[in-house]
Design an enzyme around this catalytic site. Structure first.
Site, PDB file in Angstrom:
ATOM      1  N   HIS A   1      -6.803  22.760  -2.447  1.00 26.01           N
ATOM      2  CA  HIS A   1      -5.960  21.821  -3.212  1.00 26.01           C
ATOM      3  C   HIS A   1      -6.704  21.116  -4.345  1.00 26.01           C
ATOM      4  O   HIS A   1      -6.119  20.359  -5.107  1.00 26.01           O
ATOM      5  CB  HIS A   1      -5.308  20.793  -2.278  1.00 26.01           C
TER       6      HIS A   1
ATOM      7  N   CYS B   1     -10.417   8.063  -0.355  1.00 28.43           N
ATOM      8  CA  CYS B   1     -10.638   7.657   1.029  1.00 28.43           C
ATOM      9  C   CYS B   1     -11.194   6.247   1.082  1.00 28.43           C
ATOM     10  O   CYS B   1     -10.751   5.431   1.876  1.00 28.43           O
ATOM     11  CB  CYS B   1     -11.623   8.590   1.724  1.00 28.43           C
TER      12      CYS B   1
ATOM     13  N   SER C   1     -11.977  23.224  -0.389  1.00 30.15           N
ATOM     14  CA  SER C   1     -10.523  23.148  -0.153  1.00 30.15           C
ATOM     15  C   SER C   1      -9.766  23.742  -1.332  1.00 30.15           C
ATOM     16  O   SER C   1     -10.176  23.577  -2.479  1.00 30.15           O
ATOM     17  CB  SER C   1     -10.081  21.676  -0.073  1.00 30.15           C
TER      18      SER C   1
HETATM   19  C1  LIG Z   1     -11.830  16.244  -1.653  1.00 31.83           C
HETATM   20  C2  LIG Z   1     -13.224  16.422  -1.233  1.00 31.83           C
HETATM   21  C3  LIG Z   1     -13.570  16.675   0.110  1.00 31.83           C
HETATM   22  C4  LIG Z   1     -12.565  16.716   1.213  1.00 31.83           C
HETATM   23  O1  LIG Z   1     -11.579  17.648   1.015  1.00 31.83           O
HETATM   24  P1  LIG Z   1     -10.310  17.662   1.990  1.00 31.83           P
HETATM   25  O2  LIG Z   1      -9.451  18.707   1.430  1.00 31.83           O
HETATM   26  O3  LIG Z   1      -9.714  16.291   1.887  1.00 31.83           O
HETATM   27  O4  LIG Z   1     -10.812  17.930   3.335  1.00 31.83           O
HETATM   28  C5  LIG Z   1     -14.884  16.874   0.415  1.00 31.83           C
HETATM   29  N1  LIG Z   1     -15.837  16.807  -0.520  1.00 31.83           N
HETATM   30  C6  LIG Z   1     -15.557  16.561  -1.815  1.00 31.83           C
HETATM   31  C7  LIG Z   1     -16.652  16.527  -2.799  1.00 31.83           C
HETATM   32  C8  LIG Z   1     -14.245  16.360  -2.210  1.00 31.83           C
HETATM   33  O5  LIG Z   1     -13.979  16.107  -3.489  1.00 31.83           O
END
Ligand SMILES: *Cc1c(COP(=O)(O)O)cnc(C)c1O
Length: 390
Positions: free
Chosen positions: A205, A328, A203
């Site tokens: 972000h 989460c 991702s």
């Molecule tokens: C943040 C994260 C995700 C999920 O990313 P999203 O942008 O919320 O879908 C998956 N795996 C890891 C290791 C992460 O840190």
């Protein structure tokens, strides 16, 4: 110094202002706002060209070809497509997945779902330091194994798996290897060449790009990989993931990744120094312990203090944004399955916090954090009975 202080970069990062500036040129009437799929006019062509350049940049940053990049909305979506589509395709013949007990929820929950509809999943438990034992992996492989999904850098404890060795094992057995690299892309040296990786998710972000844009890399050299259409529609993204491309998001991701790769060594060195400084100034606190491997990602520090509940510590440190377990899991207010997997007792899990540093973290912020940790712990110890009354 900004107050409150943000030390939760592993859950998300702010968009870098340089990225924002670039993105703004791809939204409004005087910018490039067209639909890249509109192939009859200049608005569409310009948008298509911008996407094409961004795709090339992203591919270059991770060491693949641009036709191996599929844009999605987020790493969670990439992970879902990667795992579900692969399993779906092979289900007539083979039915086994291997993953680990410390994967992100988007991998774990996808695997649990697949178990419900008839697939078998082996969840490998790591050693105490968080590393997956490669012999255990080899032993778990059987004739029905289709896919291995083991992450690069863990989001809670920062442990770094040896993904190229895992990939080698998978490829020697003709098994597809998926990597969740959401915590490593843009922060840790990464190159897909010679890595034996078939599918990769991340991702924007997490590296100072916008939320709502992710990548699924698909190794085109691997003939037995077939991902069926996941979202039906206009046929964008090689018919795997239809939907009008979010040009400004894609531009943002590309710009954020270029900056991150460019400044990676400088950033990492700075963060490593800040991490060492932080740890050296708190490691003598009575009852403190470090979770996972100190030599893992410098961006993530998971620690606990015996007999100090993380919930109380977070309340006391309220002007510093930290977390316990992942965002989460704290939403579901479950205790961390990652810490449980590396052998922590329920009690020690409830004493653990995650501090994650990033590009905009300053020494002043860390100094304040050190001061605040000491102060908060003393306060909790001194007035355990009435800490709620300030
Ligand atoms: C943040 C994260 C995700 C999920 O990313 P999203 O942008 O919320 O879908 C998956 N795996 C890891 C290791 C992460 O840190």
């Amino acid at each position: 110094m900004k107050n409150p202080i943000y030390l939760d970069y592993a859950s998300t990062t702010p968009v870098d202002k340089r990225v924002l500036k670039k993105m703004m040129k791809y939204l409004s009437i005087d910018g490039v706002f067209g639909n890249p799929a509109s192939n009859l006019h200049i608005f569409g062509w310009d948008a298509e060209e911008a996407v094409s350049i961004a795709r090339k940049n992203i591919a270059k940053c991770i060491g693949c070809n641009s036709n191996e990049i599929i844009f999605t909305s987020t790493a969670s979506e990439s992970i879902n497509i990667a795992i579900k589509s692969t399993m779906n395709y092979f289900q007539k013949n083979k039915k086994h997945i291997i993953t680990s007990t410390i994967e992100h929820k988007s991998v774990i929950e996808t695997c649990i779902y697949l178990e419900k509809i008839g697939f078998r999943v082996t969840y490998l438990k790591p050693s105490k330091n968080g590393l997956i034992d490669l012999n255990k992996l080899k032993k778990a492989i059987n004739k029905t194994t289709i896919l291995v999904s083991i992450m690069h850098i863990n989001n809670e404890i920062g442990v770094i798996q040896n993904i190229s060795k895992i990939g080698k094992i998978c490829h020697s057995k003709n098994i597809i290897y998926h990597v969740d690299a959401t915590q490593s892309i843009g922060k840790y040296p990464f190159n897909l060449k010679n890595m034996h990786i078939d599918l990769l998710s991340f991702s924007a972000h997490k590296f100072y790009g916008p939320k709502g844009i992710g990548v699924l890399y698909i190794n085109k050299k691997k003939p037995n990989i077939f991902l069926e259409t996941f979202i039906h529609g206009g046929g964008q993204e090689q018919n795997i993931r239809s939907g009008t491309l979010a040009v400004h998001q894609i531009i943002g991701m590309s710009e954020a990744l270029l900056i991150s790769v460019n400044e990676m060594d400088k950033d990492r060195l700075k963060i490593q120094k800040l991490k060492n400084y932080l740890w050296n100034n708190i490691k003598n606190i009575k009852g403190i312990y470090y979770n996972g491997d100190y030599n893992g990602s410098p961006y993530i520090i998971n620690i606990g203090i015996k007999n100090i509940l993380n919930k109380l510590l977070v309340i006391e440190m309220k002007n510093i944004a930290i977390s316990f377990s992942s965002a989460c899991t704290s939403y579901y207010s479950q205790s961390s399955y990652v810490l449980k997997s590396i052998g922590l007792t329920e009690k020690l899990i409830q004493n653990s916090i995650r501090i994650s540093l990033g590009r905009f973290t300053t020494k002043r912020e860390i100094n304040y954090t050190i001061y605040k940790i000491h102060k908060s712990i003393n306060k909790i110890i001194n007035c355990k009975d009435n800490f709620f009354i300030n």
